[in-house]
Design a protein around this motif. Sequence first.
Motif, mmCIF file in Angstrom:
data_model
loop_
_atom_site.group_PDB
_atom_site.id
_atom_site.type_symbol
_atom_site.label_atom_id
_atom_site.label_comp_id
_atom_site.label_asym_id
_atom_site.label_seq_id
_atom_site.Cartn_x
_atom_site.Cartn_y
_atom_site.Cartn_z
ATOM 1 N N ILE A 69 0.784 -1.142 0.078
ATOM 2 C CA ILE A 69 0.182 -0.003 0.128
ATOM 3 C C ILE A 69 0.872 1.062 0.066
ATOM 4 O O ILE A 69 1.457 1.462 0.971
ATOM 5 C CB ILE A 69 -0.937 0.024 1.010
ATOM 6 C CG1 ILE A 69 -1.724 -1.339 1.314
ATOM 7 C CG2 ILE A 69 -1.880 1.170 1.219
ATOM 8 C CD1 ILE A 69 -2.833 -1.534 0.432
ATOM 9 N N ILE A 70 0.795 1.950 -1.136
ATOM 10 C CA ILE A 70 1.520 3.335 -1.025
ATOM 11 C C ILE A 70 0.566 4.542 -0.647
ATOM 12 O O ILE A 70 -0.270 4.712 -1.308
ATOM 13 C CB ILE A 70 1.797 3.358 -2.634
ATOM 14 C CG1 ILE A 70 2.796 2.214 -3.012
ATOM 15 C CG2 ILE A 70 2.638 4.854 -2.621
ATOM 16 C CD1 ILE A 70 3.220 2.479 -4.483
ATOM 17 N N GLU A 71 0.939 5.221 0.265
ATOM 18 C CA GLU A 71 0.499 6.250 0.923
ATOM 19 C C GLU A 71 1.116 7.511 0.592
ATOM 20 O O GLU A 71 2.058 7.995 1.447
ATOM 21 C CB GLU A 71 0.166 6.055 2.491
ATOM 22 C CG GLU A 71 -0.590 4.620 2.799
ATOM 23 C CD GLU A 71 -0.658 4.462 4.103
ATOM 24 O OE1 GLU A 71 -1.351 5.174 5.034
ATOM 25 O OE2 GLU A 71 0.260 3.826 4.584
ATOM 26 N N ARG A 94 2.932 -1.181 4.160
ATOM 27 C CA ARG A 94 2.771 -0.073 3.950
ATOM 28 C C ARG A 94 3.836 1.029 3.920
ATOM 29 O O ARG A 94 5.022 0.843 4.412
ATOM 30 C CB ARG A 94 2.061 0.680 5.275
ATOM 31 C CG ARG A 94 0.740 -0.198 5.618
ATOM 32 C CD ARG A 94 0.021 0.305 6.809
ATOM 33 N NE ARG A 94 -0.510 1.681 6.991
ATOM 34 C CZ ARG A 94 -1.124 2.154 7.701
ATOM 35 N NH1 ARG A 94 -1.425 1.727 8.793
ATOM 36 N NH2 ARG A 94 -1.569 3.391 7.582
ATOM 37 N N TYR A 95 3.794 1.874 2.855
ATOM 38 C CA TYR A 95 4.902 2.910 2.373
ATOM 39 C C TYR A 95 4.364 4.501 2.488
ATOM 40 O O TYR A 95 3.502 4.646 1.849
ATOM 41 C CB TYR A 95 5.350 2.654 1.100
ATOM 42 C CG TYR A 95 5.601 1.078 0.705
ATOM 43 C CD1 TYR A 95 7.065 0.819 0.554
ATOM 44 C CD2 TYR A 95 4.832 0.195 0.552
ATOM 45 C CE1 TYR A 95 7.651 -0.313 0.484
ATOM 46 C CE2 TYR A 95 5.152 -0.946 0.220
ATOM 47 C CZ TYR A 95 6.653 -1.348 0.199
ATOM 48 O OH TYR A 95 7.083 -2.665 0.167
ATOM 49 N N ASN A 100 9.095 10.061 -1.394
ATOM 50 C CA ASN A 100 8.335 9.591 -2.687
ATOM 51 C C ASN A 100 8.233 8.132 -2.273
ATOM 52 O O ASN A 100 9.077 7.196 -2.491
ATOM 53 C CB ASN A 100 9.492 9.725 -3.976
ATOM 54 C CG ASN A 100 8.528 9.216 -4.985
ATOM 55 O OD1 ASN A 100 7.906 8.342 -5.190
ATOM 56 N ND2 ASN A 100 8.989 10.076 -6.068
ATOM 57 N N ASN A 101 7.099 7.792 -1.819
ATOM 58 C CA ASN A 101 6.820 6.533 -1.269
ATOM 59 C C ASN A 101 6.467 5.377 -2.467
ATOM 60 O O ASN A 101 6.652 4.165 -2.311
ATOM 61 C CB ASN A 101 5.365 6.494 -0.583
ATOM 62 C CG ASN A 101 5.598 7.043 0.914
ATOM 63 O OD1 ASN A 101 6.500 6.878 1.457
ATOM 64 N ND2 ASN A 101 4.849 8.197 1.042
ATOM 65 N N THR A 102 6.119 6.174 -3.675
ATOM 66 C CA THR A 102 5.762 5.125 -4.823
ATOM 67 C C THR A 102 7.111 4.549 -5.245
ATOM 68 O O THR A 102 7.398 3.212 -5.538
ATOM 69 C CB THR A 102 5.403 6.125 -5.922
ATOM 70 O OG1 THR A 102 4.200 6.260 -5.595
ATOM 71 C CG2 THR A 102 5.280 5.102 -7.154
ATOM 72 N N LEU A 103 8.334 5.522 -5.255
ATOM 73 C CA LEU A 103 9.583 4.925 -5.799
ATOM 74 C C LEU A 103 10.272 3.988 -4.741
ATOM 75 O O LEU A 103 10.780 2.902 -4.906
ATOM 76 C CB LEU A 103 10.625 6.281 -5.740
ATOM 77 C CG LEU A 103 11.986 5.777 -6.383
ATOM 78 C CD1 LEU A 103 11.815 5.320 -7.941
ATOM 79 C CD2 LEU A 103 12.952 7.103 -6.445
ATOM 80 N N SER A 108 11.936 -1.264 -4.011
ATOM 81 C CA SER A 108 12.159 -2.558 -3.180
ATOM 82 C C SER A 108 11.792 -3.779 -3.812
ATOM 83 O O SER A 108 12.296 -4.746 -3.460
ATOM 84 C CB SER A 108 11.271 -2.130 -1.847
ATOM 85 O OG SER A 108 11.229 -3.109 -1.079
ATOM 86 N N LEU A 109 10.534 -3.693 -4.570
ATOM 87 C CA LEU A 109 10.019 -4.838 -5.261
ATOM 88 C C LEU A 109 10.949 -5.285 -6.095
ATOM 89 O O LEU A 109 11.179 -6.568 -6.544
ATOM 90 C CB LEU A 109 8.831 -4.555 -5.738
ATOM 91 C CG LEU A 109 7.483 -4.449 -4.730
ATOM 92 C CD1 LEU A 109 6.219 -3.981 -5.393
ATOM 93 C CD2 LEU A 109 7.262 -5.917 -4.259
ATOM 94 N N LYS A 110 11.587 -4.349 -6.918
ATOM 95 C CA LYS A 110 12.684 -4.725 -8.161
ATOM 96 C C LYS A 110 13.759 -5.248 -7.385
ATOM 97 O O LYS A 110 14.329 -6.337 -8.329
ATOM 98 C CB LYS A 110 13.176 -3.536 -8.838
ATOM 99 C CG LYS A 110 11.910 -2.986 -9.947
ATOM 100 C CD LYS A 110 12.267 -1.767 -10.664
ATOM 101 C CE LYS A 110 11.447 -1.624 -11.787
ATOM 102 N NZ LYS A 110 11.865 -0.412 -12.686
ATOM 103 N N GLU A 111 14.315 -4.868 -6.401
ATOM 104 C CA GLU A 111 15.310 -5.535 -5.469
ATOM 105 C C GLU A 111 15.170 -7.075 -5.250
ATOM 106 O O GLU A 111 15.965 -7.844 -5.230
ATOM 107 C CB GLU A 111 15.727 -4.603 -4.464
ATOM 108 C CG GLU A 111 16.223 -3.562 -4.723
ATOM 109 C CD GLU A 111 16.812 -2.629 -3.680
ATOM 110 O OE1 GLU A 111 16.403 -3.206 -2.579
ATOM 111 O OE2 GLU A 111 17.002 -1.450 -3.611
#
Length: 227
Positions: A69-71, A94-95, A100-103, A108-111
């Motif tokens: 969840i990006i906030e 939760r981010y 920049n929570n989206t980035l 993190s997911l890409k890593e």
Amino acid sequence: MYFCVVKTTEEKIEHLIPFATDERLVRFNEIIANRMRHLTVVVEDVYQAHNTSAVLRSCDCFGVQDVHIIENKNEFSVNPDIALGSSKWLNVHRYNEKDNNTLSCLRSLKEKGYQIAATTPHTDDVMLSELDLSRPTALVFGTEKEGISDLVRQEADSFVRIPMYGFTESYNISVSAALCLYECTERIRKEGLNWVLSANEKNEILLTWLMNSIKSSANILEKFEKS
């Protein structure tokens, strides 16, 4: 001098099992066997609680364990009448602590090896049925009106769209998520991909579920840790 030996996840599970019914344990093991992390869901800045809650409920129903969840502008909240307790069976990430929570979320997911699949019409998009699921995949859903942000478009590895044959331009986000989850989880299970959770992952989830379903579980484990 007194030393406290840290209990393992397996030891904590064994200690909590007597506090759960046999029926509940059987059900937990049945559901964990079908849980996956090969597919995950990202929700960016959704402002209507019933939409986010419906996405959580769909993730639980289709066996997707993690929701991100990006906030940025909108704070995450759950509508209990819609979610029906699904959030306690999921890992909700939760981010909300970065500029920049989206980035932060997408990087993190890409890593972790995920490809980012943005759900939006795009010049290079593919139909949902054509999305390559051989790699771990994060499906990103945007806000109710604007859809995904420009940053998601920049970071996305692929774009996916859902077939539509009517006048309306888009599906509701909760409907979009449910359609994508059904299509993707069915394909992942049928295409022989390596999606089954490891023994350690299953144990970590089982421990959380036991703690969430047993009264005073934190106190029970605290006393066990000191024994």
